[in-house]
Scaffold this motif. Structure first.
Motif, PDB file in Angstrom:
ATOM      1  N   MET A  82       0.843  -1.183   0.000  1.00  0.00           N
ATOM      2  CA  MET A  82       0.000   0.000   0.000  1.00  0.00           C
ATOM      3  C   MET A  82       0.889   1.247   0.000  1.00  0.00           C
ATOM      4  N   LYS A  83       0.540   2.192  -0.859  1.00  0.00           N
ATOM      5  CA  LYS A  83       1.256   3.463  -0.893  1.00  0.00           C
ATOM      6  C   LYS A  83       0.344   4.559  -0.359  1.00  0.00           C
ATOM      7  N   LEU A  84       0.866   5.337   0.566  1.00  0.00           N
ATOM      8  CA  LEU A  84       0.122   6.459   1.124  1.00  0.00           C
ATOM      9  C   LEU A  84       1.001   7.692   1.087  1.00  0.00           C
ATOM     10  N   VAL A  85       0.413   8.808   0.714  1.00  0.00           N
ATOM     11  CA  VAL A  85       1.125  10.072   0.814  1.00  0.00           C
ATOM     12  C   VAL A  85       1.039  10.533   2.258  1.00  0.00           C
ATOM     13  N   PHE A  86       2.162  10.943   2.814  1.00  0.00           N
ATOM     14  CA  PHE A  86       2.171  11.570   4.128  1.00  0.00           C
ATOM     15  C   PHE A  86       2.295  13.067   3.904  1.00  0.00           C
ATOM     16  N   ALA A  87       1.259  13.806   4.255  1.00  0.00           N
ATOM     17  CA  ALA A  87       1.187  15.241   3.964  1.00  0.00           C
ATOM     18  C   ALA A  87       2.052  16.033   4.922  1.00  0.00           C
ATOM     19  N   SER A  88       3.372  15.921   4.726  1.00  0.00           N
ATOM     20  CA  SER A  88       4.310  16.668   5.557  1.00  0.00           C
ATOM     21  C   SER A  88       5.594  16.905   4.783  1.00  0.00           C
ATOM     22  N   ASN A  89       6.218  18.026   5.058  1.00  0.00           N
ATOM     23  CA  ASN A  89       7.562  18.294   4.552  1.00  0.00           C
ATOM     24  C   ASN A  89       8.580  18.203   5.676  1.00  0.00           C
ATOM     25  N   ASN A  90       8.129  17.852   6.883  1.00  0.00           N
ATOM     26  CA  ASN A  90       9.008  17.752   8.035  1.00  0.00           C
ATOM     27  C   ASN A  90       9.754  16.420   7.966  1.00  0.00           C
ATOM     28  N   GLN A  91      11.046  16.483   7.599  1.00  0.00           N
ATOM     29  CA  GLN A  91      11.839  15.266   7.411  1.00  0.00           C
ATOM     30  C   GLN A  91      11.964  14.460   8.703  1.00  0.00           C
ATOM     31  N   ASN A  92      11.979  15.140   9.855  1.00  0.00           N
ATOM     32  CA  ASN A  92      12.038  14.423  11.136  1.00  0.00           C
ATOM     33  C   ASN A  92      10.785  13.570  11.339  1.00  0.00           C
ATOM     34  N   LYS A  93       9.614  14.160  11.053  1.00  0.00           N
ATOM     35  CA  LYS A  93       8.361  13.413  11.193  1.00  0.00           C
ATOM     36  C   LYS A  93       8.298  12.250  10.209  1.00  0.00           C
ATOM     37  N   ILE A  94       8.705  12.499   8.964  1.00  0.00           N
ATOM     38  CA  ILE A  94       8.655  11.462   7.936  1.00  0.00           C
ATOM     39  C   ILE A  94       9.511  10.274   8.355  1.00  0.00           C
ATOM     40  N   LYS A  95      10.721  10.560   8.818  1.00  0.00           N
ATOM     41  CA  LYS A  95      11.641   9.500   9.266  1.00  0.00           C
ATOM     42  C   LYS A  95      11.056   8.748  10.454  1.00  0.00           C
ATOM     43  N   GLU A  96      10.511   9.496  11.404  1.00  0.00           N
ATOM     44  CA  GLU A  96       9.936   8.885  12.602  1.00  0.00           C
ATOM     45  C   GLU A  96       8.771   7.971  12.248  1.00  0.00           C
ATOM     46  N   ILE A  97       7.878   8.448  11.382  1.00  0.00           N
ATOM     47  CA  ILE A  97       6.693   7.659  11.042  1.00  0.00           C
ATOM     48  C   ILE A  97       7.063   6.462  10.174  1.00  0.00           C
ATOM     49  N   GLN A  98       7.952   6.635   9.180  1.00  0.00           N
ATOM     50  CA  GLN A  98       8.351   5.500   8.336  1.00  0.00           C
ATOM     51  C   GLN A  98       8.951   4.383   9.184  1.00  0.00           C
ATOM     52  N   SER A  99       9.677   4.757  10.253  1.00  0.00           N
ATOM     53  CA  SER A  99      10.295   3.741  11.123  1.00  0.00           C
ATOM     54  C   SER A  99       9.246   2.946  11.900  1.00  0.00           C
ATOM     55  N   LEU A 100       8.040   3.497  12.028  1.00  0.00           N
ATOM     56  CA  LEU A 100       6.973   2.834  12.776  1.00  0.00           C
ATOM     57  C   LEU A 100       6.087   1.958  11.890  1.00  0.00           C
ATOM     58  N   LEU A 101       6.163   2.180  10.574  1.00  0.00           N
ATOM     59  CA  LEU A 101       5.259   1.481   9.665  1.00  0.00           C
ATOM     60  C   LEU A 101       5.845   0.149   9.206  1.00  0.00           C
ATOM     61  N   PRO A 102       4.979  -0.840   8.955  1.00  0.00           N
ATOM     62  CA  PRO A 102       5.475  -2.102   8.406  1.00  0.00           C
ATOM     63  C   PRO A 102       5.920  -1.900   6.955  1.00  0.00           C
ATOM     64  N   ASP A 103       6.696  -2.863   6.453  1.00  0.00           N
ATOM     65  CA  ASP A 103       7.206  -2.767   5.080  1.00  0.00           C
ATOM     66  C   ASP A 103       6.096  -2.752   4.034  1.00  0.00           C
ATOM     67  N   LYS A 133      11.589   6.727  22.117  1.00  0.00           N
ATOM     68  CA  LYS A 133      10.549   7.755  22.045  1.00  0.00           C
ATOM     69  C   LYS A 133       9.333   7.236  21.274  1.00  0.00           C
ATOM     70  N   SER A 134       9.582   6.598  20.128  1.00  0.00           N
ATOM     71  CA  SER A 134       8.475   6.129  19.286  1.00  0.00           C
ATOM     72  C   SER A 134       7.604   5.101  19.992  1.00  0.00           C
ATOM     73  N   ALA A 135       8.201   4.340  20.901  1.00  0.00           N
ATOM     74  CA  ALA A 135       7.451   3.305  21.615  1.00  0.00           C
ATOM     75  C   ALA A 135       6.411   3.899  22.560  1.00  0.00           C
ATOM     76  N   ILE A 136       6.621   5.138  23.026  1.00  0.00           N
ATOM     77  CA  ILE A 136       5.706   5.712  24.015  1.00  0.00           C
ATOM     78  C   ILE A 136       5.067   7.022  23.580  1.00  0.00           C
ATOM     79  N   SER A 137       5.546   7.617  22.484  1.00  0.00           N
ATOM     80  CA  SER A 137       5.138   8.985  22.150  1.00  0.00           C
ATOM     81  C   SER A 137       3.714   9.080  21.614  1.00  0.00           C
ATOM     82  N   HIS A 138       3.191  10.282  21.682  1.00  0.00           N
ATOM     83  CA  HIS A 138       1.888  10.641  21.123  1.00  0.00           C
ATOM     84  C   HIS A 138       1.797  10.234  19.655  1.00  0.00           C
ATOM     85  N   ARG A 139       2.838  10.543  18.884  1.00  0.00           N
ATOM     86  CA  ARG A 139       2.831  10.204  17.464  1.00  0.00           C
ATOM     87  C   ARG A 139       2.903   8.691  17.301  1.00  0.00           C
TER      88      ARG A 139
END
Length: 191
Positions: A1-22, A171-177
């Motif tokens: 599945m491909k989803l656009v993540f509506a952000s230009n914040n590279q920190n957020k993109i990296k953080e969220i991609q690390s949480l998503l399955p392949d 951080k990702s294990a407990i954070s709001h995001r």
């Protein structure tokens, strides 16, 4: 599945991609040719997440998700809240934002705060919201170099280190995001 993540914040993109399955691949706004600033004019965190997701879906035709996050401080009646990124001005400088927050809290004994993330997913014409909240407190000085935003002054309940002292994985294990993304992942894995 491909989803656009509506952000230009590279920190957020990296953080969220690390949480998503392949099985879920994130496309950035840049990857779809969206170079304009997406308006964030709502007066709630939920409203801004919806605005951003709708903008990409309506203008570019992609399934997408967007998040908005705010730091809500109890003694400041929920400030900075929806204005967290631009609390000290339109320059959106994290250090300036933290300085202003610490200054506004200098005479307050109540340091309770929470980070709140709302993710809006627009998928095949339907809209879904996922919310993650982590409670904690604001300390009196900046500590740590990891993370971004208000991380150096926020300690989650049950922890002794700021978010900026934790690794990305911790951080990702407990954070709001992390909590909101987990809901998104659980939802998508059932499709």
């Amino acid at each position: 599945m491909k989803l656009v993540f509506a952000s230009n914040n590279q920190n957020k993109i990296k953080e969220i991609q690390s949480l998503l399955p392949d099985t879920i691949q994130i496309l950035s706004l840049e990857a779809i040719g969206c170079h304009e600033e997406i308006p964030e004019t709502a007066n709630t965190i939920e409203g801004n997440a919806i605005l951003k997701a709708n903008y990409v879906s309506e203008k570019y035709g992609y399934n997408c998700f967007a998040d908005d996050t705010g730091l809500e401080v109890e003694a400041l009646n929920g400030e900075p809240g929806v204005f967290s990124a631009r609390y000290a001005g339109e320059q959106k400088d994290a250090s300036d934002n933290m300085d202003k927050l610490l200054d506004n809290l200098k005479d307050k004994t109540n340091r309770k705060a929470n980070f709140k993330t709302v993710i809006c997913l627009n998928l095949n014409g339907e809209q879904y919201l996922f919310t993650g909240i982590i409670n904690g407190k604001i300390i009196t000085k900046k500590i740590g170099t990891n993370g971004f935003g208000y991380d150096p002054i926020f300690i989650a309940d049950g922890y002794t280190k700021t978010f900026a002292e934790l690794t990305l994985q911790e951080k990702s294990a407990i954070s709001h995001r992390g909590l909101a993304v987990k809901q998104l992942v659980d939802f998508c894995s059932k499709l």
